[in-house]
Scaffold this active site. Structure first.
Site, PDB file in Angstrom:
ATOM      1  N   ARG A 249      41.160  51.890  33.072  1.00  0.00           N
ATOM      2  CA  ARG A 249      39.875  52.034  33.420  1.00  0.00           C
ATOM      3  C   ARG A 249      39.687  52.424  34.958  1.00  0.00           C
ATOM      4  O   ARG A 249      38.667  52.594  35.697  1.00  0.00           O
ATOM      5  CB  ARG A 249      39.227  50.388  33.280  1.00  0.00           C
ATOM      6  CG  ARG A 249      39.890  49.484  34.289  1.00  0.00           C
ATOM      7  CD  ARG A 249      39.091  47.900  34.178  1.00  0.00           C
ATOM      8  NE  ARG A 249      39.253  47.324  32.811  1.00  0.00           N
ATOM      9  CZ  ARG A 249      39.073  46.062  32.493  1.00  0.00           C
ATOM     10  NH1 ARG A 249      38.626  45.367  33.621  1.00  0.00           N
ATOM     11  NH2 ARG A 249      39.216  45.675  31.508  1.00  0.00           N
TER      12      ARG A 249
ATOM     13  N   HIS B 270      40.762  49.292  43.045  1.00  0.00           N
ATOM     14  CA  HIS B 270      39.296  49.323  43.153  1.00  0.00           C
ATOM     15  C   HIS B 270      39.076  50.787  43.738  1.00  0.00           C
ATOM     16  O   HIS B 270      37.628  51.136  43.944  1.00  0.00           O
ATOM     17  CB  HIS B 270      38.556  48.094  43.640  1.00  0.00           C
ATOM     18  CG  HIS B 270      38.758  47.169  42.723  1.00  0.00           C
ATOM     19  ND1 HIS B 270      38.263  47.083  41.321  1.00  0.00           N
ATOM     20  CD2 HIS B 270      39.419  45.896  42.785  1.00  0.00           C
ATOM     21  CE1 HIS B 270      38.637  46.238  40.676  1.00  0.00           C
ATOM     22  NE2 HIS B 270      39.268  45.396  41.541  1.00  0.00           N
TER      23      HIS B 270
ATOM     24  N   THR C 173      42.245  40.494  35.691  1.00  0.00           N
ATOM     25  CA  THR C 173      43.123  39.627  35.039  1.00  0.00           C
ATOM     26  C   THR C 173      42.428  38.206  35.224  1.00  0.00           C
ATOM     27  O   THR C 173      42.301  37.606  36.352  1.00  0.00           O
ATOM     28  CB  THR C 173      44.413  39.729  35.836  1.00  0.00           C
ATOM     29  OG1 THR C 173      44.762  41.067  36.155  1.00  0.00           O
ATOM     30  CG2 THR C 173      45.584  38.989  35.066  1.00  0.00           C
TER      31      THR C 173
ATOM     32  N   ARG D 274      46.268  49.726  33.772  1.00  0.00           N
ATOM     33  CA  ARG D 274      45.797  49.106  32.528  1.00  0.00           C
ATOM     34  C   ARG D 274      45.996  49.842  31.274  1.00  0.00           C
ATOM     35  O   ARG D 274      45.715  51.062  31.449  1.00  0.00           O
ATOM     36  CB  ARG D 274      44.265  48.484  32.722  1.00  0.00           C
ATOM     37  CG  ARG D 274      44.314  47.459  33.902  1.00  0.00           C
ATOM     38  CD  ARG D 274      42.625  46.899  33.932  1.00  0.00           C
ATOM     39  NE  ARG D 274      42.630  46.203  32.718  1.00  0.00           N
ATOM     40  CZ  ARG D 274      42.512  44.652  32.650  1.00  0.00           C
ATOM     41  NH1 ARG D 274      42.567  44.167  33.922  1.00  0.00           N
ATOM     42  NH2 ARG D 274      42.382  44.231  31.661  1.00  0.00           N
TER      43      ARG D 274
ATOM     44  N   HIS E  58      45.097  36.884  44.151  1.00  0.00           N
ATOM     45  CA  HIS E  58      44.094  37.055  43.068  1.00  0.00           C
ATOM     46  C   HIS E  58      42.866  36.248  43.529  1.00  0.00           C
ATOM     47  O   HIS E  58      42.898  34.988  43.902  1.00  0.00           O
ATOM     48  CB  HIS E  58      44.147  36.537  41.515  1.00  0.00           C
ATOM     49  CG  HIS E  58      43.361  37.227  40.598  1.00  0.00           C
ATOM     50  ND1 HIS E  58      41.953  36.832  40.538  1.00  0.00           N
ATOM     51  CD2 HIS E  58      43.444  38.257  39.875  1.00  0.00           C
ATOM     52  CE1 HIS E  58      41.517  37.803  39.670  1.00  0.00           C
ATOM     53  NE2 HIS E  58      42.272  38.632  39.198  1.00  0.00           N
TER      54      HIS E  58
ATOM     55  N   GLU F 204      54.477  35.299  40.934  1.00  0.00           N
ATOM     56  CA  GLU F 204      53.286  35.488  41.668  1.00  0.00           C
ATOM     57  C   GLU F 204      52.433  34.193  41.117  1.00  0.00           C
ATOM     58  O   GLU F 204      51.914  34.380  40.005  1.00  0.00           O
ATOM     59  CB  GLU F 204      52.734  36.832  41.547  1.00  0.00           C
ATOM     60  CG  GLU F 204      51.533  37.030  42.412  1.00  0.00           C
ATOM     61  CD  GLU F 204      50.790  38.546  42.416  1.00  0.00           C
ATOM     62  OE1 GLU F 204      51.464  39.386  42.280  1.00  0.00           O
ATOM     63  OE2 GLU F 204      49.630  38.457  42.367  1.00  0.00           O
TER      64      GLU F 204
ATOM     65  N   HIS G 210      47.708  48.451  39.255  1.00  0.00           N
ATOM     66  CA  HIS G 210      47.901  48.076  37.868  1.00  0.00           C
ATOM     67  C   HIS G 210      47.244  49.185  37.135  1.00  0.00           C
ATOM     68  O   HIS G 210      46.179  49.544  36.976  1.00  0.00           O
ATOM     69  CB  HIS G 210      46.626  46.944  37.774  1.00  0.00           C
ATOM     70  CG  HIS G 210      46.849  45.933  36.762  1.00  0.00           C
ATOM     71  ND1 HIS G 210      46.069  44.980  36.408  1.00  0.00           N
ATOM     72  CD2 HIS G 210      47.408  46.319  35.380  1.00  0.00           C
ATOM     73  CE1 HIS G 210      46.200  44.594  35.061  1.00  0.00           C
ATOM     74  NE2 HIS G 210      47.066  45.426  34.516  1.00  0.00           N
TER      75      HIS G 210
ATOM     76  N   GLU H 155      51.842  46.689  38.761  1.00  0.00           N
ATOM     77  CA  GLU H 155      51.265  45.739  37.810  1.00  0.00           C
ATOM     78  C   GLU H 155      51.182  46.142  36.373  1.00  0.00           C
ATOM     79  O   GLU H 155      50.536  47.320  36.322  1.00  0.00           O
ATOM     80  CB  GLU H 155      50.033  45.016  37.959  1.00  0.00           C
ATOM     81  CG  GLU H 155      49.917  44.337  39.531  1.00  0.00           C
ATOM     82  CD  GLU H 155      48.757  43.595  39.750  1.00  0.00           C
ATOM     83  OE1 GLU H 155      47.730  43.827  38.905  1.00  0.00           O
ATOM     84  OE2 GLU H 155      48.625  43.167  40.933  1.00  0.00           O
TER      85      GLU H 155
ATOM     86  N   ASN I  42      46.255  45.851  47.071  1.00  0.00           N
ATOM     87  CA  ASN I  42      45.880  46.466  45.702  1.00  0.00           C
ATOM     88  C   ASN I  42      44.756  47.550  45.763  1.00  0.00           C
ATOM     89  O   ASN I  42      43.855  47.157  46.307  1.00  0.00           O
ATOM     90  CB  ASN I  42      45.301  45.351  44.758  1.00  0.00           C
ATOM     91  CG  ASN I  42      45.326  45.851  43.406  1.00  0.00           C
ATOM     92  OD1 ASN I  42      44.581  46.646  43.283  1.00  0.00           O
ATOM     93  ND2 ASN I  42      45.719  44.696  42.172  1.00  0.00           N
TER      94      ASN I  42
HETATM   95  N1  PXP Z   1      47.452  40.041  41.595  1.00  0.00           N
HETATM   96  C1  PXP Z   1      47.554  40.205  40.528  1.00  0.00           C
HETATM   97  C2  PXP Z   1      48.716  39.872  39.483  1.00  0.00           C
HETATM   98  C3  PXP Z   1      46.313  41.176  39.963  1.00  0.00           C
HETATM   99  O1  PXP Z   1      46.266  41.090  38.615  1.00  0.00           O
HETATM  100  C4  PXP Z   1      45.093  41.229  40.859  1.00  0.00           C
HETATM  101  C5  PXP Z   1      44.081  42.111  40.185  1.00  0.00           C
HETATM  102  O2  PXP Z   1      44.385  43.149  40.098  1.00  0.00           O
HETATM  103  C6  PXP Z   1      45.451  40.786  42.073  1.00  0.00           C
HETATM  104  C7  PXP Z   1      46.686  40.122  42.662  1.00  0.00           C
HETATM  105  C8  PXP Z   1      44.421  41.005  43.304  1.00  0.00           C
HETATM  106  O3  PXP Z   1      43.482  40.543  42.958  1.00  0.00           O
HETATM  107  P1  PXP Z   1      42.041  40.525  43.844  1.00  0.00           P
HETATM  108  O4  PXP Z   1      41.503  42.262  43.512  1.00  0.00           O
HETATM  109  O5  PXP Z   1      41.107  39.737  43.437  1.00  0.00           O
HETATM  110  O6  PXP Z   1      42.430  40.476  45.391  1.00  0.00           O
END
Ligand code: PXP
Length: 249
Positions: free
Chosen positions: A55, A16, A107, A51, A197, A157, A49, A76, A13
């Site tokens: 952001r 960030h 999330t 959003r 997550h 998921e 993602h 996402e 992901n």
């Molecule tokens: N899966 C989903 C559905 C998410 O919303 C997120 C966070 O955007 C992640 C995985 C990844 O989470 P993390 O950044 O805590 O590894």
């Protein structure tokens, strides 16, 4: 005896990386360059993602990265009309539907598939018809998996956030067991089961060891680790941690 389970895909992901850019509205760090390095390090999927509040990931990122990503894009998004239209235009390989609240840091829970079953059925149908692999982000609760199956979503998921943030060993083990049971149930009813997550280099092994899981989506821990060793190495280290957990004795 040592047995090796089937390959567990790693979705990285990249939200960030965009967070850092958006904090100053700079043009760096370059997401396209990040994608190239992440893919070279062995990621199987690039997850982002978009959003509602924009952001981190921006619309231009989703459109621009579509041609850059060589593996597969997992978009996402909240199940809104705006996101539906964007997904149908972009046609990413996969869409993961998540609940979204403006005030949340990230999330914070799975989709309430039971309450929104009828609406989600229609919402998913349009995406599935367009050839997009639809995934629902859900709590590791069999009732939500059953509802996902009823509405025709091929993938779920499992939300691993509660397990990942639990400090008490006994409660943590119980939460891991919930994930194990949900993964087994999901496979039994014909779903492809992913998870994600809050996963990091320490807690990922036990999740990677769950044989029914196909893919883990991981962001924050990898991007944080990249500050110390670079993104390629951070992805490679996560891949190694998953592989170590996957190889059970
Ligand atoms: N899966 C989903 C559905 C998410 O919303 C997120 C966070 O955007 C992640 C995985 C990844 O989470 P993390 O950044 O805590 O590894």
């Amino acid at each position: 005896m040592t047995s090796v389970l089937p390959h567990l895909r790693l979705g990285v992901n990249i939200d960030h990386i965009a967070t850092i850019r958006q904090q100053r509205h700079t043009v760096y760090p370059d997401l396209a360059e990040a994608v190239r390095l992440i893919e070279a390090a062995g990621a199987d999927i690039i997850t982002l993602h978009l959003r509602e509040d924009r952001r981190h990931i921006q619309d231009a990122d989703v459109y621009g990265l579509h041609s850059v990503i060589k593996t597969a894009m997992n978009l996402e998004m909240a199940s809104t009309a705006e996101m539906h239209a964007i997904a149908l235009e972009i046609r990413p390989r996969a869409c993961c539907l998540v609940p979204e609240r403006r005030q949340e840091l990230t999330t914070e829970g799975g989709l309430d598939v039971l309450t929104h079953e009828a609406r989600l059925r229609d919402y998913c149908a349009g995406l599935i018809e367009a050839g997009i692999e639809v995934s629902l982000f859900v709590e590791p609760d069999p009732a939500h998996l059953d509802a996902a199956r009823r509405i025709g979503a091929p993938v779920v998921e499992l939300h691993t956030g509660a397990y990942a943030s639990e400090a008490d060993p006994a409660r943590r083990e119980a939460l891991l067991d919930r994930i194990r049971q949900a993964a087994a149930h999901g496979q039994d009813i014909g779903l492809t089961v992913n998870a994600g997550h809050g996963l990091d280099y320490h807690n990922v092994g036990a999740v990677a060891a769950i044989p029914q899981l196909h893919e883990l989506n991981i962001g924050h821990a990898i991007i944080a680790q990249a500050l110390f060793c670079g993104i390629r190495e951070a992805v490679a280290q996560m891949r190694a941690a998953m592989d170590a957990g996957r190889t059970c004795s």
